[in-house]
Design a protein around this motif. Structure first.
Motif, PDB file in Angstrom:
ATOM      1  N   GLY A  41       6.243 -10.183   7.440  1.00 55.94           N
ATOM      2  CA  GLY A  41       6.328 -11.519   6.884  1.00 55.94           C
ATOM      3  C   GLY A  41       5.318 -11.702   5.759  1.00 55.94           C
ATOM      4  N   TYR A  42       4.075 -11.960   6.134  1.00 53.73           N
ATOM      5  CA  TYR A  42       2.979 -12.077   5.168  1.00 53.73           C
ATOM      6  C   TYR A  42       2.144 -10.799   5.215  1.00 53.73           C
ATOM      7  CZ  TYR A  42       3.547 -17.137   4.407  1.00 53.73           C
ATOM      8  OH  TYR A  42       4.016 -18.375   4.051  1.00 53.73           O
ATOM      9  N   GLY A  43       1.984 -10.147   4.088  1.00 52.70           N
ATOM     10  CA  GLY A  43       1.112  -8.978   3.987  1.00 52.70           C
ATOM     11  C   GLY A  43      -0.110  -9.314   3.157  1.00 52.70           C
ATOM     12  N   LEU A  44      -1.285  -9.286   3.789  1.00 49.18           N
ATOM     13  CA  LEU A  44      -2.544  -9.516   3.089  1.00 49.18           C
ATOM     14  C   LEU A  44      -3.336  -8.225   3.171  1.00 49.18           C
ATOM     15  CD1 LEU A  44      -1.887 -12.305   4.993  1.00 49.18           C
ATOM     16  CD2 LEU A  44      -3.646 -13.150   3.463  1.00 49.18           C
ATOM     17  N   TYR A  45      -3.287  -7.427   2.114  1.00 46.83           N
ATOM     18  CA  TYR A  45      -3.758  -6.059   2.198  1.00 46.83           C
ATOM     19  C   TYR A  45      -5.102  -5.802   1.540  1.00 46.83           C
ATOM     20  CZ  TYR A  45       0.907  -4.996   3.913  1.00 46.83           C
ATOM     21  OH  TYR A  45       2.055  -4.963   4.653  1.00 46.83           O
ATOM     22  N   ALA A  46      -5.671  -6.807   0.861  1.00 42.66           N
ATOM     23  CA  ALA A  46      -7.007  -6.651   0.267  1.00 42.66           C
ATOM     24  C   ALA A  46      -7.093  -5.437  -0.654  1.00 42.66           C
ATOM     25  CB  ALA A  46      -8.073  -6.568   1.361  1.00 42.66           C
ATOM     26  N   HIS A  47      -6.039  -5.185  -1.427  1.00 45.04           N
ATOM     27  CA  HIS A  47      -6.123  -4.112  -2.419  1.00 45.04           C
ATOM     28  C   HIS A  47      -7.144  -4.450  -3.502  1.00 45.04           C
ATOM     29  CE1 HIS A  47      -1.707  -3.003  -1.274  1.00 45.04           C
ATOM     30  NE2 HIS A  47      -2.577  -2.544  -0.413  1.00 45.04           N
ATOM     31  N   TYR A  48      -7.404  -5.741  -3.653  1.00 43.36           N
ATOM     32  CA  TYR A  48      -8.448  -6.220  -4.549  1.00 43.36           C
ATOM     33  C   TYR A  48      -9.311  -7.175  -3.730  1.00 43.36           C
ATOM     34  CZ  TYR A  48      -4.778  -4.688  -7.708  1.00 43.36           C
ATOM     35  OH  TYR A  48      -3.804  -3.956  -8.322  1.00 43.36           O
ATOM     36  N   THR A  49     -10.463  -7.554  -4.247  1.00 39.78           N
ATOM     37  CA  THR A  49     -11.312  -8.499  -3.531  1.00 39.78           C
ATOM     38  C   THR A  49     -10.475  -9.695  -3.101  1.00 39.78           C
ATOM     39  OG1 THR A  49     -13.234  -7.828  -4.813  1.00 39.78           O
ATOM     40  CG2 THR A  49     -13.359  -9.932  -3.678  1.00 39.78           C
ATOM     41  N   GLN A  50     -10.534 -10.034  -1.823  1.00 42.26           N
ATOM     42  CA  GLN A  50      -9.584 -10.993  -1.278  1.00 42.26           C
ATOM     43  C   GLN A  50     -10.297 -11.938  -0.319  1.00 42.26           C
ATOM     44  OE1 GLN A  50      -6.263  -9.260   0.924  1.00 42.26           O
ATOM     45  NE2 GLN A  50      -4.887 -10.633  -0.146  1.00 42.26           N
ATOM     46  N   PHE A  51     -10.315 -13.242  -0.669  1.00 44.26           N
ATOM     47  CA  PHE A  51     -10.957 -14.196   0.225  1.00 44.26           C
ATOM     48  C   PHE A  51     -10.432 -15.605  -0.023  1.00 44.26           C
ATOM     49  CE2 PHE A  51     -13.609 -13.695  -3.515  1.00 44.26           C
ATOM     50  CZ  PHE A  51     -13.931 -14.992  -3.886  1.00 44.26           C
TER      51      PHE A  51
END
Length: 611
Positions: free
Chosen positions: A269-279
């Protein structure tokens, strides 16, 4: 001289096309068309009362201007800059005078339908479109279509997709009217700009449809961008996906997604993969109806971690592996979420060098027959500072005897600091709550009843095999909502457990008092080193008696030196003294100096500690 005609305005017209026409006309006239105030068509160059010209004219830099009664209201400069001016009246005139086009259209937003989106739920690939804004496009080559959609790459692309992409390229606020928009096999990616918003008309009004078994459907911009949004619509696929996300958020910060329904045939569904700085993310009011995972937070890269994630007010159903797969997350807040028919509710899966830390789960859990509501089984990464408030586990693990709430640190010393407040575990296949090798655990106001459904009288309400545990208050009796005679013990503490304290836990017998799994009398407390126990209750001393036997709910020896007595009446009624006289196992004798002349109640507290 033969002058060119203005291209039909029933289709998209570029600035260069208009400028080409106007440049030719410029040799003869400066005003192309005028209409008198009463609508009468007038010849070019005629002025009205007060020299109030109305029409279109050229600017010195090659731009165009729309003129109304002598006022330039709309200007496109030679460089493409757009300006819009109004002359309002009334009490708000000062605020509105000189308003820009961008600001005036803020509430309307650009729509994909302005760029040709159809939204009827059918496929409209470029190769099949024969009419576009009134112009025949039959047999158009890719190069010809690129004159309309410069970013088109293949004749198999869908008009709905290209129109969405075109709208996003020119506006930060794209509103998608009600309809069913086929995106085809392409991923609709938000542009690499801050503050891009893709907003549908409502969860069930606007639908975005994928036709590919792989790949993402809608993606936020790759990179460290701020404040993007995808909200108010449904995302689904016509074929079963084997990879990809319905919504991919690869990085950046301050993003949000509100009121989204994720329909059928999805993978993640939702993919939050932090390929870049993620917050700093906010996801709210969501519904997920399919997939292997509802959410995947973090991926295999241990150098990036998702930080500060808020997820609330949603449901996740029918995900085969987990509703939430938590891989690399620091600071998560999950509130009011219903997970059902999932492999597991929340699966903690950090690999070495990764972490799931500082996470708070409130008013959420799972009803799943195949797994656990909370599943943490021997992770190799950090799992620490986890808080469960009003967590629940119902019908969990009925197919495989899993615990409703399972935290097993294995040999990992980085699994620690677990706080569980007011949990509810009922009708689970194995134990209601199982905590193994998870250092520093505190639980309060527990309800763990009617568990051990798969193999009755085998598993416990709470199973503990860890160090430094405290339990305060709650009900761990046998009788549950659906079944009785199931749980073995209310609480089972293994002989390896050290340094624990139990106070005020009620080991109730449930509805079937005659044959309950823990006998209606005991939880079980093993004789292991370093424990601290508390138990309390009330007892009535019948009139005329000087002693009465008190049964505690601990099957270890009672220490009368750590047993305390209170009375609800004057001690003078019993000779001025009451004390525990002797102890035998889990019993002790309450004695008074003088027999009371009426029944009198006493409260008692047993406080034990050994090393």
């Amino acid at each position: 001289m033969t002058l060119p005609t203005i291209p039909s305005l029933s289709r998209i017209v570029s600035l260069s096309e208009l400028q080409g026409v106007l440049s030719a006309w410029e040799e003869t006239i400066t005003v192309i068309l005028q209409n008198a105030p009463d609508g009468t068509v007038s010849a070019p160059g005629i002025s009205f009362t007060g020299n109030q010209t109305t029409g279109i004219r050229m600017t010195t830099d090659g731009g165009i201007v729309l003129v109304a009664n002598g006022v330039d209201i709309f200007t496109i400069s030679g460089s493409g800059t757009v300006n819009f001016t109004v002359n309002p009246s009334g009490e708000y005139s000062n605020q509105l005078t000189g308003m820009s086009l961008d600001r005036s259209l803020y509430g309307l937003m650009i729509t994909p339908t302005m760029f040709g989106a159809i939204g009827d739920g059918a496929s409209h690939q470029l190769s099949t479109v024969t009419q576009f804004f009134g112009v025949s496009t039959a047999g158009y080559t890719l190069a010809q279509w690129q004159g309309i959609f410069p970013r088109a790459t293949a004749l198999t692309q869908e008009i709905d997709y290209l129109a969405h992409d075109a709208a996003l390229q020119v506006s930060d606020r794209v509103y998608v009217p009600p309809g069913q928009y086929v995106l085809g096999a392409n991923t609709l990616t938000l542009p690499t700009r801050d503050g891009v918003h893709l907003i549908g008309a409502g969860k069930t009004c606007t639908q975005w449809i994928s036709t590919s078994a792989t790949g993402d459907i809608i993606a936020f911009a790759p990179g460290n961008y701020n404040g993007q949004e995808v909200s108010f619509g449904t995302i689904t696929s016509t074929v079963q996906k084997t990879s990809g996300n319905a919504i991919l958020i690869p990085g950046g910060h301050g993003h949000r997604s509100i009121s989204i329904v994720l329909g059928y045939n999805l993978y993640v569904g939702y993919g939050l993969y932090a390929h870049y700085t993620q917050f700093n993310y906010w996801i709210e009011d969501f519904e997920i109806n399919s997939g292997t995972f509802g959410f995947v937070v973090g991926d295999g890269d241990s150098t990036t971690v998702v930080q500060n994630l808020w997820v609330k007010n949603g449901i996740v159903y029918n995900t085969t592996s987990a509703a939430f797969q938590l891989i690399n997350l620091s600071g998560g807040y999950f509130d009011d979420i219903d997970n059902g028919s999932c492999g597991n509710g929340y699966a903690f899966a950090p690999a070495s060098g990764q972490e799931v830390v500082a996470c708070d789960f409130r008013n959420t859990g799972a009803d799943t027959t195949t797994g656990s509501a909370y599943y943490c089984d021997k992770p190799t990464g950090y799992v620490a500072r986890i808080v469960l408030d009003n967590a629940w586990a119902s019908n969990c693990g009925k197919g495989n005897s899993n615990a409703g709430i399972l935290f097993n640190g294995g040999t990992n010393v980085n699994c620690r600091d677990l706080i569980i407040n007011s949990p509810y575990a009922d009708h689970c296949g194995g134990p209601g709550i199982s905590i193994v090798n998870f250092e520093s655990v505190s639980m309060s106001n527990i309800t763990a009843i009617g568990n051990s459904i798969t193999t009755p009288s085998t598993y416990d309400g709470i199973y503990l095999d860890t160090n430094h545990v405290s339990i305060i208050g709650g009900n761990v009796g046998s009788g549950g909502v659906y079944d009785n005679e199931t749980q073995r013990f209310g609480i089972f503490i293994s002989s390896d457990t050290t340094y624990y304290a139990i106070s005020g836990v009620h080991f109730s017998s449930g509805d079937n008092a005659g044959a309950v799994s823990n006998g209606g009398t005991y939880g079980t407390i093993s004789n292991c080193s370093g424990y601290r126990l508390k138990d309390s209750g009330t007892i009535t001393m019948p009139k005329g008696q000087t002693t009465v036997t008190v049964n505690t709910k601990m099957n270890v020896g009672v220490d009368i030196l750590r047993t305390f007595i209170t009375s609800n009446g004057p001690l003078s009624n019993v000779g001025g003294a009451a004390w525990p006289l002797q102890a035998s196992g889990s019993q002790f004798t309450l004695a008074v100096s003088s027999a009371p002349t009426a029944d009198i109640g006493f409260g008692w507290l047993v406080d034990m500690e050994t090393t």
